[in-house]
Design an enzyme around this catalytic site. Sequence first.
Site, mmCIF file in Angstrom:
data_model
loop_
_atom_site.group_PDB
_atom_site.id
_atom_site.type_symbol
_atom_site.label_atom_id
_atom_site.label_comp_id
_atom_site.label_asym_id
_atom_site.label_seq_id
_atom_site.Cartn_x
_atom_site.Cartn_y
_atom_site.Cartn_z
ATOM 1 C CG HIS A 242 38.941 -24.146 74.596
ATOM 2 N ND1 HIS A 242 38.914 -24.865 75.761
ATOM 3 C CD2 HIS A 242 40.170 -24.355 74.073
ATOM 4 C CE1 HIS A 242 40.070 -25.475 75.946
ATOM 5 N NE2 HIS A 242 40.849 -25.186 74.934
HETATM 6 P P1 TYD Z 1 41.145 -25.109 79.771
HETATM 7 O O1 TYD Z 1 42.210 -24.972 78.731
HETATM 8 O O2 TYD Z 1 39.833 -24.410 79.526
HETATM 9 O O3 TYD Z 1 40.879 -26.654 80.075
HETATM 10 P P2 TYD Z 1 39.968 -27.747 79.321
HETATM 11 O O4 TYD Z 1 40.107 -27.555 77.862
HETATM 12 O O5 TYD Z 1 40.522 -29.041 79.781
HETATM 13 O O6 TYD Z 1 38.549 -27.585 79.753
HETATM 14 O O7 TYD Z 1 41.755 -24.640 81.157
HETATM 15 C C1 TYD Z 1 41.038 -24.754 82.368
HETATM 16 C C2 TYD Z 1 41.448 -23.599 83.268
HETATM 17 O O8 TYD Z 1 42.844 -23.668 83.552
HETATM 18 C C3 TYD Z 1 41.195 -22.221 82.655
HETATM 19 O O9 TYD Z 1 40.726 -21.367 83.674
HETATM 20 C C4 TYD Z 1 42.547 -21.767 82.201
HETATM 21 C C5 TYD Z 1 43.498 -22.472 83.147
HETATM 22 N N1 TYD Z 1 44.798 -22.826 82.509
HETATM 23 C C6 TYD Z 1 45.952 -22.144 82.877
HETATM 24 O O10 TYD Z 1 45.944 -21.236 83.728
HETATM 25 N N2 TYD Z 1 47.136 -22.493 82.276
HETATM 26 C C7 TYD Z 1 47.201 -23.458 81.342
HETATM 27 O O11 TYD Z 1 48.310 -23.755 80.815
HETATM 28 C C8 TYD Z 1 45.996 -24.152 80.968
HETATM 29 C C9 TYD Z 1 46.012 -25.249 79.944
HETATM 30 C C10 TYD Z 1 44.813 -23.802 81.590
#
Ligand code: TYD
Length: 139
Positions: free
Chosen positions: A52
């Site tokens: 993303h």
């Molecule tokens: P995401 O940022 O997509 O993680 P990665 O880049 O490691 O794959 O986050 C994973 C999940 O966690 C997504 O459903 C959003 C949630 N999340 C929160 O609720 N709060 C946060 O501060 C973060 C970073 C993620």
Amino acid sequence: MAKKSLIEKVKLQTISDDCLMCVAEVGKQIPFPIKRVYYMVDSAPNLPRGYHTHKELQQVFFCIRGKMKMILDDGFSREEITLDDPSEGVVLRPMIWHEMHDIDKDTIMLIFASDKYVEDDYIREYATFKRLVDKKATK
Ligand code: TYD
């Protein structure tokens, strides 16, 4: 003129006595006021993360234990860095697509972020991201 690298590294201050201490300060290694800190442990094996970009959020990524590969992509080029040094981080500016691959077992990622969690700030589809950067480039 050579294109600026997408990989913007930061090197923390280190203090070694009977441990390695790494120190990050806003205005020194961290180029924004920190509003959120999160970390990731127990990554599932062989499962890449990220995929993303953020519209506004800035982050600095650290791998404070273990090893992982990070891919940064501005829509026109992709660059890769291996993170395995707790004193070395990568600044992730807005509108940089990122992926984390080959995350070793026991890896601990530590992230400083410029804002609280805002799901609307995410772009999770590469095609949407690409359309936006292409549009900006033709302005
Ligand atoms: P995401 O940022 O997509 O993680 P990665 O880049 O490691 O794959 O986050 C994973 C999940 O966690 C997504 O459903 C959003 C949630 N999340 C929160 O609720 N709060 C946060 O501060 C973060 C970073 C993620």
